[in-house]
Write a protein that holds these residues in place. Structure first.
Motif, PDB file in Angstrom:
ATOM      1  N   ASN A 157       0.808  -1.215   0.000  1.00 34.06           N
ATOM      2  CA  ASN A 157       0.000   0.000   0.000  1.00 34.06           C
ATOM      3  C   ASN A 157       0.846   1.274   0.000  1.00 34.06           C
ATOM      4  N   ASP A 201       3.277   4.015  -2.441  1.00 28.08           N
ATOM      5  CA  ASP A 201       3.531   4.434  -3.825  1.00 28.08           C
ATOM      6  C   ASP A 201       5.025   4.442  -4.101  1.00 28.08           C
ATOM      7  N   ARG A 249       3.694   7.085   1.413  1.00 26.36           N
ATOM      8  CA  ARG A 249       2.272   6.730   1.542  1.00 26.36           C
ATOM      9  C   ARG A 249       1.493   7.503   0.498  1.00 26.36           C
ATOM     10  N   PRO A 250       0.474   6.893  -0.104  1.00 22.41           N
ATOM     11  CA  PRO A 250      -0.292   7.609  -1.131  1.00 22.41           C
ATOM     12  C   PRO A 250      -0.943   8.876  -0.580  1.00 22.41           C
ATOM     13  N   ASP A 251      -1.286   8.881   0.728  1.00 23.47           N
ATOM     14  CA  ASP A 251      -2.001  10.045   1.280  1.00 23.47           C
ATOM     15  C   ASP A 251      -1.066  11.086   1.893  1.00 23.47           C
ATOM     16  N   ARG A 271       4.487  16.694   1.714  1.00 26.11           N
ATOM     17  CA  ARG A 271       4.370  16.419   0.278  1.00 26.11           C
ATOM     18  C   ARG A 271       5.144  17.472  -0.513  1.00 26.11           C
TER      19      ARG A 271
END
Ligand code: PRT
Ligand code: ZN
Length: 285
Positions: free
Chosen positions: A80, A82, A186-188, A194
């Motif tokens: 899970n 990226d 993490r994707p989120d 970010r």
């Protein structure tokens, strides 16, 4: 304070290349990895030095924001996260190998065998896809000796040069994963972390583009210029400057490392002389 927490391997095959990449990005940090954590001096990143096996879990659990790990460990431990970037170092493959005298006839030959591995999850997915049922024995190290001590009839292990397999009397018969180091998140992942990741990625892209390219300078008679320019795509088009010697010019351009030798030969054939090839430190495309 907004800081990106980056998990890197504390000591092992990934460590030096991971930290070198960060250095090439112009980020400086304490050189002695005595502690679990270190803060960079000139970029908002904090390093967490960990065992590679723990990196996917720590990123997934939000202890670290991003990590550098091999695809082999990533796919074994987590699905899970990226992959933000393939980093191109610590390349290896996860392969199935059998004793040299084994009469291997394709994956069906693995049916019913005992296979020793440290990668039970990746192996079982592979076997399932192939419609093969085998007994997987998970062991944490020295997988290559399993057949000689009677623990298994085949192994599934990391291969780089292949010499470990050869020296243990094994032949590589299936490559089930091609691996290299990757930057994962993490994707989120959002907000300031970010944004810092995007800044880091911008620098990594500049370093990678530069590492894959060379700056080339050469002299050529003016009548050969068109032919030579066709051979040198460059970033836009080559720079052409007149030389003091009448009828000659100097050309500057960038060539890909991969097609470098092929281009050099063609340039010489077209009349280029005094060819200089120079490393590029950073390249912003
Ligand atoms: O202590 P920690 O858990 O952090 O480290 P580790 O001992 O688990 O891992 P480490 O440092 O050995 O490897 C880290 C990562 O490097 C691996 O997960 C791979 O992604 C990558 N890598 C690249 C390799 C190799 N090359 C490699 N050759 N990992 C292991 N090997 C071993 C392999 O297990 C086998 O024993 O080298 C042997 C095979 O090498 P050849 O050259 O003889 O084929
Ligand atoms: Zn490990």
């Amino acid at each position: 304070m907004n800081t990106l927490k980056l998990a890197v391997q504390k000591s092992g095959r990934l460590s030096d290349s991971s930290l070198n990449l960060i250095k090439e990005c112009g980020i400086t940090f304490p050189t002695r990895i005595a502690k679990l954590k270190a803060q960079a001096f000139n970029f908002p990143v904090e390093f967490l030095y960990l065992r590679d096996d723990d990196i996917p879990g720590y990123v997934a659990d939000d202890v670290a924001d991003v990590g550098i790990v091999g695809k082999n460990v990533l796919f074994e431990k987590s699905d899970n996260l990226d992959i933000i970037k393939n980093l191109g170092f610590s390349k290896c493959r996860l392969s199935i190998a059998v004793p040299r005298d084994f009469n291997y006839q394709g994956v069906k030959s693995l049916q019913g065998l005992n296979i020793a591995t440290s990668y039970p999850r990746i192996l079982s997915e592979f076997l399932k896809k192939q419609g093969v049922t085998a007994e997987i024995h998970e062991i944490s190290g020295s997988v290559e000796i399993a057949p000689s001590i009677g623990l298994a009839e085949a192994v599934c292990d990391i291969v780089s040069t292949g010499s470990t397999l050869v020296s243990n009397g094994l032949s590589e018969v299936e490559v089930i994963l091609r691996s290299e180091a990757v930057l994962v998140a993490r994707p989120d992942l959002a907000g300031p972390q970010r944004e810092i990741l995007e800044q880091l990625l911008f620098r990594i892209n500049a370093v990678q583009a530069a590492n894959n390219s060379k700056y080339i300078l050469l002299n050529a008679p003016n009548e050969s210029l068109n032919k030579i320019i066709d051979l040198l795509p460059g970033m836009r088009s080559p720079t052409v400057l007149p030389l003091a010697q009448q009828g000659w010019s100097s050309l500057h351009s960038v060539v890909k490392e991969d097609d470098f030798w092929e281009v050099i030969e063609k340039l010489r054939a077209a009349g280029a002389e005094g060819i200089l090839v120079i490393p590029i430190e950073k390249m912003i495309l």
